[in-house]
Motif scaffolding. Structure first.
Motif, PDB file in Angstrom:
ATOM      1  N   TYR A 272      73.564   8.038 -53.119  1.00  0.00           N
ATOM      2  CA  TYR A 272      72.480   7.897 -54.069  1.00  0.00           C
ATOM      3  C   TYR A 272      71.222   8.679 -53.684  1.00  0.00           C
ATOM      4  CZ  TYR A 272      75.536   3.976 -55.190  1.00  0.00           C
ATOM      5  OH  TYR A 272      76.622   3.198 -55.509  1.00  0.00           O
ATOM      6  N   ILE A 273      70.343   8.822 -54.677  1.00  0.00           N
ATOM      7  CA  ILE A 273      68.993   9.342 -54.474  1.00  0.00           C
ATOM      8  C   ILE A 273      68.025   8.171 -54.563  1.00  0.00           C
ATOM      9  CG2 ILE A 273      67.151  10.753 -55.489  1.00  0.00           C
ATOM     10  CD1 ILE A 273      69.281  12.774 -56.293  1.00  0.00           C
ATOM     11  N   TYR A 274      67.058   8.139 -53.634  1.00  0.00           N
ATOM     12  CA  TYR A 274      66.131   7.027 -53.522  1.00  0.00           C
ATOM     13  C   TYR A 274      64.683   7.487 -53.660  1.00  0.00           C
ATOM     14  CZ  TYR A 274      70.082   4.401 -51.567  1.00  0.00           C
ATOM     15  OH  TYR A 274      71.295   3.783 -51.369  1.00  0.00           O
ATOM     16  N   LYS A 275      63.833   6.535 -54.033  1.00  0.00           N
ATOM     17  CA  LYS A 275      62.387   6.742 -54.047  1.00  0.00           C
ATOM     18  C   LYS A 275      61.720   5.482 -53.515  1.00  0.00           C
ATOM     19  CE  LYS A 275      59.921   6.488 -57.961  1.00  0.00           C
ATOM     20  NZ  LYS A 275      59.169   6.840 -59.196  1.00  0.00           N
ATOM     21  N   PHE A 276      60.716   5.667 -52.670  1.00  0.00           N
ATOM     22  CA  PHE A 276      59.882   4.565 -52.204  1.00  0.00           C
ATOM     23  C   PHE A 276      58.469   4.795 -52.717  1.00  0.00           C
ATOM     24  CE2 PHE A 276      56.681   3.120 -49.154  1.00  0.00           C
ATOM     25  CZ  PHE A 276      56.968   1.765 -49.075  1.00  0.00           C
ATOM     26  N   VAL A 277      57.877   3.782 -53.340  1.00  0.00           N
ATOM     27  CA  VAL A 277      56.498   3.864 -53.832  1.00  0.00           C
ATOM     28  C   VAL A 277      55.657   2.856 -53.069  1.00  0.00           C
ATOM     29  CG1 VAL A 277      54.955   3.642 -55.814  1.00  0.00           C
ATOM     30  CG2 VAL A 277      57.239   4.615 -56.111  1.00  0.00           C
ATOM     31  N   SER A 278      54.593   3.314 -52.448  1.00  0.00           N
ATOM     32  CA  SER A 278      53.753   2.433 -51.643  1.00  0.00           C
ATOM     33  C   SER A 278      53.019   1.424 -52.510  1.00  0.00           C
ATOM     34  CB  SER A 278      52.748   3.252 -50.826  1.00  0.00           C
ATOM     35  OG  SER A 278      51.816   3.904 -51.671  1.00  0.00           O
ATOM     36  N   ARG A 279      52.786   0.267 -51.934  1.00  0.00           N
ATOM     37  CA  ARG A 279      51.987  -0.759 -52.620  1.00  0.00           C
ATOM     38  C   ARG A 279      50.525  -0.349 -52.706  1.00  0.00           C
ATOM     39  NH1 ARG A 279      51.118  -5.978 -49.137  1.00  0.00           N
ATOM     40  NH2 ARG A 279      49.682  -4.489 -48.157  1.00  0.00           N
ATOM     41  N   ASP A 280      50.036   0.270 -51.643  1.00  0.00           N
ATOM     42  CA  ASP A 280      48.613   0.592 -51.526  1.00  0.00           C
ATOM     43  C   ASP A 280      48.366   2.068 -51.750  1.00  0.00           C
ATOM     44  OD1 ASP A 280      48.216  -2.114 -50.771  1.00  0.00           O
ATOM     45  OD2 ASP A 280      48.736  -1.602 -48.693  1.00  0.00           O
ATOM     46  N   ARG A 281      47.126   2.400 -52.021  1.00  0.00           N
ATOM     47  CA  ARG A 281      46.727   3.788 -52.206  1.00  0.00           C
ATOM     48  C   ARG A 281      46.472   4.458 -50.860  1.00  0.00           C
ATOM     49  NH1 ARG A 281      44.684   0.948 -56.485  1.00  0.00           N
ATOM     50  NH2 ARG A 281      44.962   1.898 -58.553  1.00  0.00           N
ATOM     51  N   MET A 282      46.778   5.736 -50.802  1.00  0.00           N
ATOM     52  CA  MET A 282      46.460   6.504 -49.608  1.00  0.00           C
ATOM     53  C   MET A 282      44.947   6.586 -49.445  1.00  0.00           C
ATOM     54  SD  MET A 282      47.586  10.408 -48.677  1.00  0.00           S
ATOM     55  CE  MET A 282      46.365  11.136 -49.764  1.00  0.00           C
ATOM     56  N   GLN A 283      44.482   6.478 -48.201  1.00  0.00           N
ATOM     57  CA  GLN A 283      43.056   6.504 -47.914  1.00  0.00           C
ATOM     58  C   GLN A 283      42.676   7.762 -47.143  1.00  0.00           C
ATOM     59  OE1 GLN A 283      41.013   4.091 -49.115  1.00  0.00           O
ATOM     60  NE2 GLN A 283      42.872   3.251 -50.071  1.00  0.00           N
ATOM     61  N   PRO A 284      41.462   8.252 -47.316  1.00  0.00           N
ATOM     62  CA  PRO A 284      40.998   9.354 -46.461  1.00  0.00           C
ATOM     63  C   PRO A 284      40.884   8.861 -45.020  1.00  0.00           C
ATOM     64  CG  PRO A 284      39.187   8.459 -47.766  1.00  0.00           C
ATOM     65  CD  PRO A 284      40.434   7.807 -48.271  1.00  0.00           C
ATOM     66  N   GLY A 285      40.981   9.798 -44.087  1.00  0.00           N
ATOM     67  CA  GLY A 285      40.857   9.414 -42.685  1.00  0.00           C
ATOM     68  C   GLY A 285      42.105   9.612 -41.872  1.00  0.00           C
ATOM     69  N   GLY A 286      43.116  10.315 -42.438  1.00  0.00           N
ATOM     70  CA  GLY A 286      44.306  10.651 -41.680  1.00  0.00           C
ATOM     71  C   GLY A 286      45.164   9.452 -41.336  1.00  0.00           C
ATOM     72  N   TYR A 287      45.928   9.580 -40.265  1.00  0.00           N
ATOM     73  CA  TYR A 287      46.882   8.544 -39.893  1.00  0.00           C
ATOM     74  C   TYR A 287      46.187   7.232 -39.564  1.00  0.00           C
ATOM     75  CZ  TYR A 287      50.478   6.060 -37.246  1.00  0.00           C
ATOM     76  OH  TYR A 287      51.362   5.107 -36.785  1.00  0.00           O
ATOM     77  N   ALA A 288      45.016   7.307 -38.950  1.00  0.00           N
ATOM     78  CA  ALA A 288      44.309   6.084 -38.571  1.00  0.00           C
ATOM     79  C   ALA A 288      44.035   5.189 -39.771  1.00  0.00           C
ATOM     80  CB  ALA A 288      42.996   6.438 -37.866  1.00  0.00           C
ATOM     81  N   ALA A 289      43.839   5.788 -40.935  1.00  0.00           N
ATOM     82  CA  ALA A 289      43.532   5.019 -42.137  1.00  0.00           C
ATOM     83  C   ALA A 289      44.776   4.642 -42.928  1.00  0.00           C
ATOM     84  CB  ALA A 289      42.570   5.809 -43.023  1.00  0.00           C
ATOM     85  N   ASN A 290      45.950   5.134 -42.503  1.00  0.00           N
ATOM     86  CA  ASN A 290      47.180   4.914 -43.278  1.00  0.00           C
ATOM     87  C   ASN A 290      48.341   4.452 -42.398  1.00  0.00           C
ATOM     88  OD1 ASN A 290      46.478   6.087 -46.145  1.00  0.00           O
ATOM     89  ND2 ASN A 290      45.656   7.556 -44.671  1.00  0.00           N
TER      90      ASN A 290
END
Length: 638
Positions: free
Chosen positions: A351-369
């Motif tokens: 199969y082909i899959y998709k994951f959609v995050s619950r939250d929005r991406m935030q500025p600040g790189g990995y530390a914020a996400n």
């Protein structure tokens, strides 16, 4: 995918329709006893809403996509690039990665120890990305090391077997991180030593995060908490995130495990079998014996996140994104700021899959996400006959995913994502490989590399959207998600059917507008909107039958607007072309040459390791990264 497990991996007994059984001949391909014609809508733009690709590089101004002269088909043991281009080799298997104070040299006689291999570039390079440290001048190059050929890795191959050999094979798997820098003459070289240099192997401690963390199905005697796995392995395709991390996928993990003589239904669904795939790790590493440690296979098959600029970061297995024989993870940003990650499973009828995050991406790189990929919804794709489709939520308690059917919680859903997709009626696909997003339109493209079982007895038959029984050539499909909500609907069509227009078998001719190719695998859009296609014909089939005129594996460039395809590069004998990335200014491209000189049996004879190839340095063949530049310093592909 490199090592051809396709004949072994076909464990989907469900009755779900294949993509070819739900296709509409009026929209795409018309077939009556062969390739009779191509519908006018084959390359037509899709008309649904837009999903925006992640902003990993600027989108360049529109212009001609293909400005180079095609290179011819070749069977030579060299890398061929167009006139006006130059290529150079770096990051060869066994090169020291640049760990300060620990830089063992490569032994041409395969005499390096396991400890030395753990400080050297791993084996069989695959997916890759360049992370800038100083724009296009200096960066961290991260690439997967998918598997090992023990006939090359050890001086006497597998004639004798030991704990040291198992440890060396484990150390040659995983991910390699090196620092690279542009020199005054324009050439790219590795920086050694470097504080960014690192090896992540199949023995590196790796954290488990998301819904499966700590679940009983993830616990073992060695890890009763179910939260810390030793290693990542069979790392195939990969992708960057917009917040600056690297996602690597664990593909054919099941073949490392020794299974019981009579596997249960769940084990059979994942392809577990007695004696596994021949790696023999279980003989000295009991965690790879699923008879003694039945939960250990559940701890592999995940998407793993790595921060390339922090060598102290513990890699994290993001279980909310589901478990599978993953082929890559392509991250896009939705209009509402949430991210969608697309993944395929490189196995027949998966199969082909998709994951959609619950939250929005935030500025600040990995530390914020840091936890962005731990919360969200996993979906499997269903393709409808009218050119539309739906993403089916793999969510405990919905759609029949109930405790009575083995899905008591979300952890059991993501651990058993194949079984959940079977139950929901997702569409069986022909070995989904890499997925990439068009930076201009938001369309997603996926390589379906081949399926020789198409039309075989008991398997899905030829139909309007699949004009070829015994599909030896493969194709590229594309779709576009709707804007609203989670983008649960989409429209789709085929971009191209691979093939050889001169083939005597009509079903193998394809419909390419340009240079022939077969078995598309690697797939990547650059920031200009040029689609790069890499091929992976198995060595056992290369140069034979339908593939007789295709030559060695190659990389091609396509104009997604017109469908034109040109051959840009041909690799050396027996290799796969894979892994592709560029510097942000697009003046330097990196690609990987995997398993040059691979034998038809896919394991080298230790008594004649250079029988089929001496690439790249005249001795034992070594997977390596190739750096490609335009001699005038311009943008690659123009």
């Amino acid at each position: 995918m490199a090592k051809d497990f396709s004949t072994m991996e076909n464990s989907n007994p469900s009755s779900n329709p294949s993509i070819h059984e739900v296709s509409d001949p009026a929209r795409r391909i018309v077939v009556r006893g062969g390739l009779a014609g191509v519908a006018t809508g084959l390359l037509a733009p899709l008309v649904a809403g837009c999903t925006t690709a992640g902003p990993s590089a600027p989108v360049f101004e529109p212009g001609p996509q293909l400005g180079f002269k095609s290179v011819p088909v070749s069977t030579a043991d060299i890398v061929t690039v167009p006139p006006g281009y130059a290529s150079a080799v770096i990051c060869k298997w066994g090169d020291p990665v640049g760990l300060p104070g620990n830089m063992p040299a490569f032994s041409p006689a395969a005499a390096n120890t396991a400890a030395e291999q753990a400080a050297q570039v791993g084996m069989h390079h695959d997916g890759m990305h360049y992370f800038p440290l100083d724009g296009s001048r200096r960066g961290v190059l991260v690439f997967n090391n998918e598997y090992t050929d023990d006939g090359l890795l050890h001086a006497d191959g597998m004639k004798t077997w030991s704990a040291e050999k198992v440890a060396k094979s484990i150390a040659a798997h995983g991910v390699t991180l090196v620092e690279v820098a542009r020199q005054a003459d324009g050439n790219i070289e590795m920086v050694r030593p470097s504080k960014f240099a690192r090896r992540i192997t199949a023995a590196t401690p790796t954290t488990v995060a998301g819904p499966a963390a700590g679940h009983p199905l993830m616990r073992t005697a060695a890890d009763p908490s179910g939260t810390m796995v030793l290693g990542t392995l069979n790392n195939c395709a990969a992708g960057p995130t917009p917040w600056g991390t690297y996602l690597t996928s664990e593909e054919n993990f099941i073949f490392y495990f020794n299974g019981p003589d009579q596997p249960d239904a769940d084990q059979r669904r994942w392809g577990l079998r007695a004696k596994g795939g021949g790696y023999r790790w279980h003989e000295f590493e009991p965690r790879f014996d699923a008879v003694r440690n039945p939960n250990e296979p559940n701890r592999f098959g995940w998407i793993v996140e790595i921060d390339p600029t922090d060598p102290t970061m513990t890699p994290i297995k993001r279980t909310a994104m589901g478990r599978g024989a993953h082929e890559g993870a392509t991250t896009t940003v939705r209009p509402d700021g949430r991210v969608a990650v697309y993944m395929g499973e490189d196995a027949r009828f998966e199969y082909i899959y998709k994951f959609v995050s619950r939250d929005r991406m935030q500025p600040g790189g990995y530390a914020a996400n840091r936890t962005l990929l731990d919360h969200g919804t996993l979906y499997a794709a269903r393709f409808n006959a009218d050119g539309t489709g739906q993403w089916l939520p793999l969510k405990a308690g919905t759609g029949g995913l109930t405790p009575e059917r083995g899905f008591a919680d979300q952890a059991s859903v993501v651990i058993r994502s194949r079984q959940a997709s079977d139950l929901l009626g997702a569409t069986k696909m022909d070995r989904p490989e890499w997925i990439t997003a068009d930076p201009r339109t938001g369309e997603l493209y996926c390589t379906l590399t081949n399926n020789s079982e198409r039309g075989a007895q008991g398997r899905p038959a030829v139909d309007a959207a699949n004009p070829r029984a015994n599909n030896t050539m493969g194709n590229i499909i594309r779709w576009k998600d709707a804007d609203e909500g989670d983008g649960l609907s989409f429209t789709w069509n085929h971009f191209v059917l691979a093939g050889d227009s001169t083939n005597t078998r009509a079903e193998a001719r394809g419909n390419i507008k340009g240079d022939s190719f077969a078995c598309p695998d690697g797939l990547w859009f650059d920031a200009r909107g040029t689609l790069w296609i890499q091929t992976d014909m198995s060595t056992g089939a290369m140069g034979k039958g339908d593939l007789a005129n295709i030559g060695n594996n190659a990389m091609l460039a396509a104009d997604a607007r017109t469908g034109e395809v040109r051959r840009f590069l041909v690799g050396p004998t027996g290799c796969e072309i894979t892994g592709i990335t560029t510097t942000p200014d697009l003046s330097t491209m990196f690609i990987n040459i995997q398993h040059p000189g691979e034998s038809p049996s896919e394991r080298a004879d230790p008594d004649a390791p250079s029988r089929y190839s001496r690439w790249p340095d005249g001795g034992r063949p070594r997977s390596a990264t190739v750096v490609i530049r335009k001699l005038d310093g311009g943008v690659i592909g123009t």
